[in-house]
Design a protein around this motif. Structure first.
Motif, PDB file in Angstrom:
ATOM      1  N   LEU A  82      -6.512   7.646  -5.092  1.00  0.00           N
ATOM      2  CA  LEU A  82      -7.353   6.722  -4.320  1.00  0.00           C
ATOM      3  C   LEU A  82      -7.730   5.497  -5.147  1.00  0.00           C
ATOM      4  O   LEU A  82      -7.795   4.372  -4.629  1.00  0.00           O
ATOM      5  CB  LEU A  82      -8.611   7.447  -3.845  1.00  0.00           C
ATOM      6  CG  LEU A  82      -8.390   8.588  -2.835  1.00  0.00           C
ATOM      7  CD1 LEU A  82      -9.714   9.274  -2.501  1.00  0.00           C
ATOM      8  CD2 LEU A  82      -7.733   8.054  -1.568  1.00  0.00           C
ATOM      9  N   ALA A  83      -7.974   5.706  -6.444  1.00  0.00           N
ATOM     10  CA  ALA A  83      -8.283   4.568  -7.319  1.00  0.00           C
ATOM     11  C   ALA A  83      -7.093   3.624  -7.430  1.00  0.00           C
ATOM     12  O   ALA A  83      -7.251   2.392  -7.472  1.00  0.00           O
ATOM     13  CB  ALA A  83      -8.690   5.067  -8.700  1.00  0.00           C
TER      14      ALA A  83
ATOM     15  N   THR B 252     -11.860   2.804 -13.125  1.00  0.00           N
ATOM     16  CA  THR B 252     -12.116   4.155 -12.625  1.00  0.00           C
ATOM     17  C   THR B 252     -11.022   5.117 -13.082  1.00  0.00           C
ATOM     18  O   THR B 252     -11.304   6.237 -13.579  1.00  0.00           O
ATOM     19  CB  THR B 252     -12.200   4.133 -11.093  1.00  0.00           C
ATOM     20  OG1 THR B 252     -13.265   3.265 -10.687  1.00  0.00           O
ATOM     21  CG2 THR B 252     -12.458   5.529 -10.549  1.00  0.00           C
TER      22      THR B 252
ATOM     23  N   VAL C 123       0.842  -1.211   0.000  1.00  0.00           N
ATOM     24  CA  VAL C 123       0.000   0.000   0.000  1.00  0.00           C
ATOM     25  C   VAL C 123       0.870   1.253   0.000  1.00  0.00           C
ATOM     26  O   VAL C 123       0.635   2.211  -0.752  1.00  0.00           O
ATOM     27  CB  VAL C 123      -0.947  -0.019   1.221  1.00  0.00           C
ATOM     28  CG1 VAL C 123      -1.773   1.263   1.268  1.00  0.00           C
ATOM     29  CG2 VAL C 123      -1.847  -1.239   1.162  1.00  0.00           C
TER      30      VAL C 123
ATOM     31  N   THR D  57       1.124   4.006  -3.048  1.00  0.00           N
ATOM     32  CA  THR D  57       0.773   5.403  -2.732  1.00  0.00           C
ATOM     33  C   THR D  57       1.915   6.342  -3.067  1.00  0.00           C
ATOM     34  O   THR D  57       1.717   7.403  -3.686  1.00  0.00           O
ATOM     35  CB  THR D  57       0.418   5.513  -1.237  1.00  0.00           C
ATOM     36  OG1 THR D  57      -0.647   4.608  -0.938  1.00  0.00           O
ATOM     37  CG2 THR D  57      -0.017   6.928  -0.895  1.00  0.00           C
TER      38      THR D  57
ATOM     39  N   TRP E 164      -7.134  -3.905  -3.643  1.00  0.00           N
ATOM     40  CA  TRP E 164      -8.241  -4.750  -3.205  1.00  0.00           C
ATOM     41  C   TRP E 164      -9.139  -5.160  -4.377  1.00  0.00           C
ATOM     42  O   TRP E 164      -9.555  -6.298  -4.467  1.00  0.00           O
ATOM     43  CB  TRP E 164      -9.080  -4.006  -2.174  1.00  0.00           C
ATOM     44  CG  TRP E 164      -8.456  -3.907  -0.820  1.00  0.00           C
ATOM     45  CD1 TRP E 164      -8.600  -4.759   0.219  1.00  0.00           C
ATOM     46  CD2 TRP E 164      -7.591  -2.863  -0.370  1.00  0.00           C
ATOM     47  NE1 TRP E 164      -7.876  -4.329   1.307  1.00  0.00           N
ATOM     48  CE2 TRP E 164      -7.240  -3.157   0.977  1.00  0.00           C
ATOM     49  CE3 TRP E 164      -7.062  -1.712  -0.948  1.00  0.00           C
ATOM     50  CZ2 TRP E 164      -6.411  -2.348   1.735  1.00  0.00           C
ATOM     51  CZ3 TRP E 164      -6.240  -0.901  -0.182  1.00  0.00           C
ATOM     52  CH2 TRP E 164      -5.910  -1.222   1.145  1.00  0.00           C
ATOM     53  N   TRP E 165      -9.443  -4.179  -5.237  1.00  0.00           N
ATOM     54  CA  TRP E 165     -10.351  -4.411  -6.373  1.00  0.00           C
ATOM     55  C   TRP E 165      -9.651  -3.931  -7.638  1.00  0.00           C
ATOM     56  O   TRP E 165      -9.871  -2.807  -8.114  1.00  0.00           O
ATOM     57  CB  TRP E 165     -11.643  -3.634  -6.159  1.00  0.00           C
ATOM     58  CG  TRP E 165     -12.261  -3.897  -4.804  1.00  0.00           C
ATOM     59  CD1 TRP E 165     -12.942  -5.000  -4.412  1.00  0.00           C
ATOM     60  CD2 TRP E 165     -12.217  -3.020  -3.670  1.00  0.00           C
ATOM     61  NE1 TRP E 165     -13.341  -4.883  -3.117  1.00  0.00           N
ATOM     62  CE2 TRP E 165     -12.919  -3.671  -2.623  1.00  0.00           C
ATOM     63  CE3 TRP E 165     -11.676  -1.751  -3.418  1.00  0.00           C
ATOM     64  CZ2 TRP E 165     -13.070  -3.114  -1.369  1.00  0.00           C
ATOM     65  CZ3 TRP E 165     -11.835  -1.186  -2.172  1.00  0.00           C
ATOM     66  CH2 TRP E 165     -12.524  -1.866  -1.166  1.00  0.00           C
TER      67      TRP E 165
ATOM     68  N   ALA F 112      -7.046   1.650  -4.305  1.00  0.00           N
ATOM     69  CA  ALA F 112      -8.142   0.673  -4.310  1.00  0.00           C
ATOM     70  C   ALA F 112      -7.851  -0.514  -5.209  1.00  0.00           C
ATOM     71  O   ALA F 112      -8.426  -1.598  -5.023  1.00  0.00           O
ATOM     72  CB  ALA F 112      -9.433   1.366  -4.766  1.00  0.00           C
ATOM     73  N   GLN F 113      -6.949  -0.321  -6.181  1.00  0.00           N
ATOM     74  CA  GLN F 113      -6.610  -1.453  -7.063  1.00  0.00           C
ATOM     75  C   GLN F 113      -5.981  -2.617  -6.314  1.00  0.00           C
ATOM     76  O   GLN F 113      -6.019  -3.762  -6.784  1.00  0.00           O
ATOM     77  CB  GLN F 113      -5.651  -0.977  -8.162  1.00  0.00           C
ATOM     78  CG  GLN F 113      -6.283  -0.024  -9.160  1.00  0.00           C
ATOM     79  CD  GLN F 113      -5.255   0.681 -10.011  1.00  0.00           C
ATOM     80  OE1 GLN F 113      -4.065   0.360  -9.967  1.00  0.00           O
ATOM     81  NE2 GLN F 113      -5.697   1.676 -10.774  1.00  0.00           N
TER      82      GLN F 113
ATOM     83  N   GLY G  95     -10.774  -0.519  -9.748  1.00  0.00           N
ATOM     84  CA  GLY G  95      -9.860   0.609  -9.600  1.00  0.00           C
ATOM     85  C   GLY G  95      -9.237   1.011 -10.915  1.00  0.00           C
ATOM     86  O   GLY G  95      -9.081   2.202 -11.215  1.00  0.00           O
TER      87      GLY G  95
END
Length: 374
Positions: free
Chosen positions: A46-47, A61, A12, A16, A53-54, A50-51, A58
């Motif tokens: 943020l997308a 988006t 993460v 980031t 997890w999803w 989120a990738q 992500g």
């Protein structure tokens, strides 16, 4: 093969930092930056997070944002890599194609003054192709490592199961051996004990001799029982002090013990070159002879036993043991489990031979044959 639902904190932080840095560079290089560009940059960051997890949601988006905002390009391309690493190749190709289409629209709508549209399309296609291929390769390598690890675990479990089965088979073999040996020894002891019980008028010398045989037989039975139990408790190797298994060379001693116990035995040995018998066959033949004498001593005490051995290399070894049936139904001198012939039949079968036993014409016959290669 999907990733775990909770990514590692280091992953993460890395995503980031990387996406945030590239997005910041894109904003700084854009020149005039509006509040909308900053908001899109935050959403794309943020997308990108989120990738983890999803990945598909992500990536799509960020791809939609990249249609109109170049600052979302980093998150969109990162999304293609994430999908290729963690989803099927067809899904990764679809996300990559969507990303290429979005950047085609972006190049037409908001062209880059530093590069022509043609080179822009070549660069985008090459980047997405490289990212999808890299991700698919990483996914394949991860799947291969997972498969190898699973195979290693299964092989280890299978090896453990085979070792356990081999130990159980060896313990069953030892249990049969204990049954055969103790049945023979205890039948001798029971015979002499019966003589002490039913012939109290025997001379002191005869009584002492019978008592000595009983004592010796019990001592030998206990010693053999100790050896077998020590083997059953062993987890690894066979103890060095374990006596060798008897063979046909020990048959005269076995017959001498039977005769000493009052069992008339007549042996016809017609075996040619007994020393050439395979080790397994000679041990099995001894067990057949011992079981025949033990059964005769139990169920037909005092009656004569006829034993015939014949065979030659290139034919087969035949063991034929016969004894008359008692005139009246009598209880055996020693209780039996009824499993001696069952275990012996299995031993002979495993040695490649055959064993038959039947009562006919006033006789009980135990007939076995074993292969004897030339």
């Amino acid at each position: 093969m999907n990733e775990l639902p909770s990514p590692h904190p280091i992953a993460v932080a890395s995503v980031t930092l990387g996406v945030g840095t590239l997005t910041g560079v894109a904003l700084w290089g854009h020149g005039s930056t509006s509040w909308l560009d900053v908001a899109v940059a935050v959403v794309s960051l943020l997308a990108a997070i989120a990738q983890l997890w999803w990945p598909v949601a992500g990536a799509l988006t960020a791809t939609l944002l990249a249609v109109a905002f170049p600052v979302a390009t980093t998150a969109a391309t990162m999304g293609a890599l994430q999908v290729a690493q963690r989803r099927r190749f067809s899904v990764a190709v679809a996300v990559g194609a969507a990303g290429i289409a979005a950047h085609v629209v972006q190049g037409l709508w908001r062209p880059n003054s530093g590069i022509s549209l043609g080179w822009w399309l070549v660069l985008i296609c090459a980047a997405y192709g490289a990212l999808v291929g890299w991700g698919a390769l990483a996914r394949s390598r991860r799947a291969l490592l997972f498969s190898l690890r699973e195979r290693a675990l299964r092989a280890e479990a299978e090896q453990g199961r085979r070792i356990a089965e081999a130990r159980m088979a060896e313990r069953r073999t030892l249990a049969w051996e204990m049954h055969d040996v103790l049945a023979h020894r205890l039948s001798l002891v029971a015979t002499h004990a019966g003589a002490l019980e039913y012939r109290p008028d025997s001379s002191p010398e005869q009584l002492a001799q019978a008592a000595g045989v009983v004592r010796t037989g019990v001592h030998q039975a206990l010693e053999e029982l100790r050896q077998v139990i020590s083997l059953l408790r062993e987890e690894d190797d066979t103890p060095d002090d374990m006596e060798p298994q008897p063979t046909l060379a020990d048959l005269p001693r076995l017959i001498a013990e039977a005769r000493q116990a009052g069992q008339p035995v007549r042996l016809r040995d017609e075996v040619a070159d007994a020393a050439a018998l395979p080790a397994g066959a000679t041990r099995t033949a001894y067990r057949v002879a011992r079981e025949g004498l033990t059964n005769a001593r139990k169920h037909a005490p005092g009656l004569p036993v006829e034993m015939l051995l014949h065979g030659a290399p290139g034919t087969r070894l035949v063991i034929d043991v016969r004894n008359p049936l008692p005139a009246a139904e009598t209880a055996p001198i020693a209780p039996g489990s009824g499993l001696g012939l069952v275990g012996l039949t299995e031993r002979v079968r495993l040695a490649g031979g055959r064993l038959d036993h039947q009562a006919t014409d006033g006789q009980f016959r135990l007939l076995a044959w074993l292969p004897w290669p030339a």
